[in-house]
Motif scaffolding. Structure first.
Motif, PDB file in Angstrom:
ATOM      1  N   VAL A 120      70.289  95.688  20.002  1.00 17.26           N
ATOM      2  CA  VAL A 120      68.930  95.162  19.943  1.00 17.26           C
ATOM      3  C   VAL A 120      68.640  94.323  21.179  1.00 17.26           C
ATOM      4  CG1 VAL A 120      67.375  93.591  18.720  1.00 17.26           C
ATOM      5  CG2 VAL A 120      68.781  95.197  17.436  1.00 17.26           C
ATOM      6  N   LEU A 121      69.583  93.484  21.580  1.00 14.22           N
ATOM      7  CA  LEU A 121      69.409  92.643  22.764  1.00 14.22           C
ATOM      8  C   LEU A 121      69.260  93.480  24.024  1.00 14.22           C
ATOM      9  CD1 LEU A 121      71.910  89.718  22.094  1.00 14.22           C
ATOM     10  CD2 LEU A 121      69.427  89.643  22.049  1.00 14.22           C
ATOM     11  N   ASP A 122      70.014  94.569  24.124  1.00 19.22           N
ATOM     12  CA  ASP A 122      69.906  95.451  25.290  1.00 19.22           C
ATOM     13  C   ASP A 122      68.559  96.153  25.313  1.00 19.22           C
ATOM     14  OD1 ASP A 122      72.438  94.759  26.058  1.00 19.22           O
ATOM     15  OD2 ASP A 122      73.403  96.487  25.100  1.00 19.22           O
ATOM     16  N   THR A 123      68.043  96.462  24.130  1.00 18.91           N
ATOM     17  CA  THR A 123      66.787  97.210  24.038  1.00 18.91           C
ATOM     18  C   THR A 123      65.570  96.308  24.200  1.00 18.91           C
ATOM     19  OG1 THR A 123      67.863  98.753  22.507  1.00 18.91           O
ATOM     20  CG2 THR A 123      65.466  98.822  22.620  1.00 18.91           C
ATOM     21  N   VAL A 124      65.612  95.137  23.573  1.00 19.61           N
ATOM     22  CA  VAL A 124      64.483  94.200  23.622  1.00 19.61           C
ATOM     23  C   VAL A 124      64.984  92.861  24.183  1.00 19.61           C
ATOM     24  CG1 VAL A 124      62.522  93.299  22.316  1.00 19.61           C
ATOM     25  CG2 VAL A 124      63.726  95.309  21.478  1.00 19.61           C
ATOM     26  N   PRO A 125      65.029  92.715  25.497  1.00 24.74           N
ATOM     27  CA  PRO A 125      65.627  91.529  26.135  1.00 24.74           C
ATOM     28  C   PRO A 125      64.951  90.211  25.788  1.00 24.74           C
ATOM     29  CG  PRO A 125      65.273  93.301  27.729  1.00 24.74           C
ATOM     30  CD  PRO A 125      64.561  93.695  26.479  1.00 24.74           C
ATOM     31  N   SER A 126      63.700  90.241  25.376  1.00 25.14           N
ATOM     32  CA  SER A 126      62.981  88.993  25.094  1.00 25.14           C
ATOM     33  C   SER A 126      63.407  88.332  23.783  1.00 25.14           C
ATOM     34  CB  SER A 126      61.472  89.260  25.042  1.00 25.14           C
ATOM     35  OG  SER A 126      61.159  90.176  24.001  1.00 25.14           O
ATOM     36  N   VAL A 127      64.099  89.062  22.920  1.00 23.17           N
ATOM     37  CA  VAL A 127      64.464  88.545  21.598  1.00 23.17           C
ATOM     38  C   VAL A 127      65.469  87.398  21.711  1.00 23.17           C
ATOM     39  CG1 VAL A 127      65.684  89.104  19.456  1.00 23.17           C
ATOM     40  CG2 VAL A 127      63.953  90.653  20.341  1.00 23.17           C
ATOM     41  N   ARG A 128      65.196  86.314  20.970  1.00 21.41           N
ATOM     42  CA  ARG A 128      66.082  85.150  20.932  1.00 21.41           C
ATOM     43  C   ARG A 128      66.655  84.905  19.537  1.00 21.41           C
ATOM     44  NH1 ARG A 128      66.232  86.146  25.256  1.00 21.41           N
ATOM     45  NH2 ARG A 128      65.484  85.084  27.139  1.00 21.41           N
ATOM     46  N   VAL A 129      66.024  85.496  18.527  1.00 26.96           N
ATOM     47  CA  VAL A 129      66.493  85.313  17.141  1.00 26.96           C
ATOM     48  C   VAL A 129      66.557  86.680  16.467  1.00 26.96           C
ATOM     49  CG1 VAL A 129      66.045  84.230  14.907  1.00 26.96           C
ATOM     50  CG2 VAL A 129      65.441  83.022  17.018  1.00 26.96           C
ATOM     51  N   ILE A 130      67.734  87.014  15.924  1.00 31.90           N
ATOM     52  CA  ILE A 130      67.920  88.272  15.205  1.00 31.90           C
ATOM     53  C   ILE A 130      68.399  87.963  13.793  1.00 31.90           C
ATOM     54  CG2 ILE A 130      69.173  90.462  15.098  1.00 31.90           C
ATOM     55  CD1 ILE A 130      69.429  90.434  18.089  1.00 31.90           C
ATOM     56  N   ASP A 131      67.688  88.465  12.802  1.00 37.76           N
ATOM     57  CA  ASP A 131      68.038  88.257  11.395  1.00 37.76           C
ATOM     58  C   ASP A 131      68.171  86.774  11.051  1.00 37.76           C
ATOM     59  OD1 ASP A 131      68.066  90.991  11.297  1.00 37.76           O
ATOM     60  OD2 ASP A 131      70.247  91.182  11.342  1.00 37.76           O
ATOM     61  N   GLY A 132      67.328  85.945  11.661  1.00 43.50           N
ATOM     62  CA  GLY A 132      67.322  84.520  11.343  1.00 43.50           C
ATOM     63  C   GLY A 132      68.348  83.693  12.076  1.00 43.50           C
ATOM     64  N   GLU A 133      69.144  84.296  12.969  1.00 44.84           N
ATOM     65  CA  GLU A 133      70.169  83.563  13.697  1.00 44.84           C
ATOM     66  C   GLU A 133      69.893  83.593  15.193  1.00 44.84           C
ATOM     67  OE1 GLU A 133      74.045  84.912  12.743  1.00 44.84           O
ATOM     68  OE2 GLU A 133      73.854  84.528  10.596  1.00 44.84           O
ATOM     69  N   ARG A 134      70.037  82.440  15.827  1.00 39.58           N
ATOM     70  CA  ARG A 134      69.821  82.349  17.268  1.00 39.58           C
ATOM     71  C   ARG A 134      70.931  83.102  17.987  1.00 39.58           C
ATOM     72  NH1 ARG A 134      66.852  78.688  20.487  1.00 39.58           N
ATOM     73  NH2 ARG A 134      67.003  79.417  22.637  1.00 39.58           N
ATOM     74  N   VAL A 135      70.552  83.918  18.932  1.00 41.57           N
ATOM     75  CA  VAL A 135      71.530  84.672  19.705  1.00 41.57           C
ATOM     76  C   VAL A 135      71.698  84.017  21.065  1.00 41.57           C
ATOM     77  CG1 VAL A 135      71.064  86.851  18.558  1.00 41.57           C
ATOM     78  CG2 VAL A 135      69.730  86.223  20.560  1.00 41.57           C
ATOM     79  N   SER A 136      72.840  84.228  21.708  1.00 44.62           N
ATOM     80  CA  SER A 136      73.095  83.625  23.009  1.00 44.62           C
ATOM     81  C   SER A 136      72.145  84.208  24.033  1.00 44.62           C
ATOM     82  CB  SER A 136      74.542  83.878  23.446  1.00 44.62           C
ATOM     83  OG  SER A 136      74.801  85.269  23.525  1.00 44.62           O
ATOM     84  N   GLY A 137      71.728  83.365  24.967  1.00 45.02           N
ATOM     85  CA  GLY A 137      70.817  83.819  26.012  1.00 45.02           C
ATOM     86  C   GLY A 137      70.780  82.824  27.138  1.00 45.02           C
TER      87      GLY A 137
END
Length: 258
Positions: free
Chosen positions: A148-165
């Motif tokens: 998901v991060l590779d496909t949509v680089p703008s995403v910062r939260v996935i399934d309610g959890e903050r992802v590293s960025g």
């Protein structure tokens, strides 16, 4: 019995009359917030005419196609969880979309998210919701979050959890300055009074995940309730103003109301 069946049929397809009735608005373009959760909706009908819609909740329905949503350029938050959606292509033109909940649908592969790549404001996406036991076929792959991060680089939260960025430009600048100060201090064997030192504690710049999906879901529901209360308050103010105007007219002895 006949009127009850008619009402249920009306709910299966969104109509201008239904949307105006639920919001109290006289014009579809005046609607800013819509909550149509669990109404048995199958077809989105005229919802594309709500051009100024900002928040839309269509969760727990029977929706398979999102085509009418393509015209909602102002929409910032969309919840279509627990439906039958297999394609998000119509959302590619929703440039202001920031939050998207599609948990509990029929998205089979990460390629279904490719259409979201151009949405630069999209920061939060939910594909799986353990609280309500909702998921998508693509979540069967344990590494789907990385995809998901590779496909949509703008995403910062996935399934309610903050992802590293990497964060914002200001964030990176401050972090780089801090690292430079640490290297400078390490390169000096003799401590010099007043020499530069890191201004924050170790680990300050590490992004931490949200505490839990449950807290995130509770926060989302609270925000929805606040939004509804503000809408009800506005409608109440309008109704009171109309009543006051009507009473002032009737109290005028020179005015006749028929």
């Amino acid at each position: 019995m006949e009127s009850r069946v008619t009402a249920e049929e009306d709910h299966s397809r969104l109509t201008p009359e239904m949307l105006k009735s639920r919001t109290g608005e006289f014009d579809l373009e005046s609607i800013l917030f819509l909550k149509l959760r669990g109404l048995g909706v199958q077809e989105l009908g005229c919802i594309g005419e709500c051009l100024n819609l900002e928040r839309l909740d269509l969760s727990n329905n029977h929706i398979a196609h999102l085509a009418p949503l393509s015209s909602l350029k102002m929409m910032a938050a969309l919840n279509v969880s627990c439906n039958r959606v297999s394609s998000l292509e119509p959302l590619a033109s929703c440039d202001n979309l920031q939050t998207l909940n599609v948990a509990g649908n029929a998205l089979c592969g990460v390629e279904a998210l490719h259409c979201l790549k151009g949405l630069r404001k999209l920061e939060s996406i939910r594909l799986r919701d353990p609280v309500y036991n909702l998921t998508n076929p693509l979540c069967a792959n344990g590494s789907y979050r990385h995809a998901v991060l590779d496909t949509v680089p703008s995403v910062r939260v996935i399934d309610g959890e903050r992802v590293s960025g990497s964060g914002s430009d200001l964030y990176r600048l401050c972090r780089d300055i801090d690292n430079s100060l640490k290297r400078f201090a390490a390169g000096n064997a003799v401590a010099v009074p007043g020499s530069a030192k890191p201004w924050v504690e170790a680990g300050y710049w590490e992004l931490k995940p949200f505490q839990s999906a449950i807290i995130e879901e509770a926060h989302k529901q609270f925000s929805d309730i606040v939004q509804e209360c503000e809408e009800l308050s506005r409608r109440a103010d309008d109704a009171i103003a109309q009543a006051e105007r009507a009473l002032s007219i009737r109290s005028d002895p020179n005015t006749y109301v028929f």
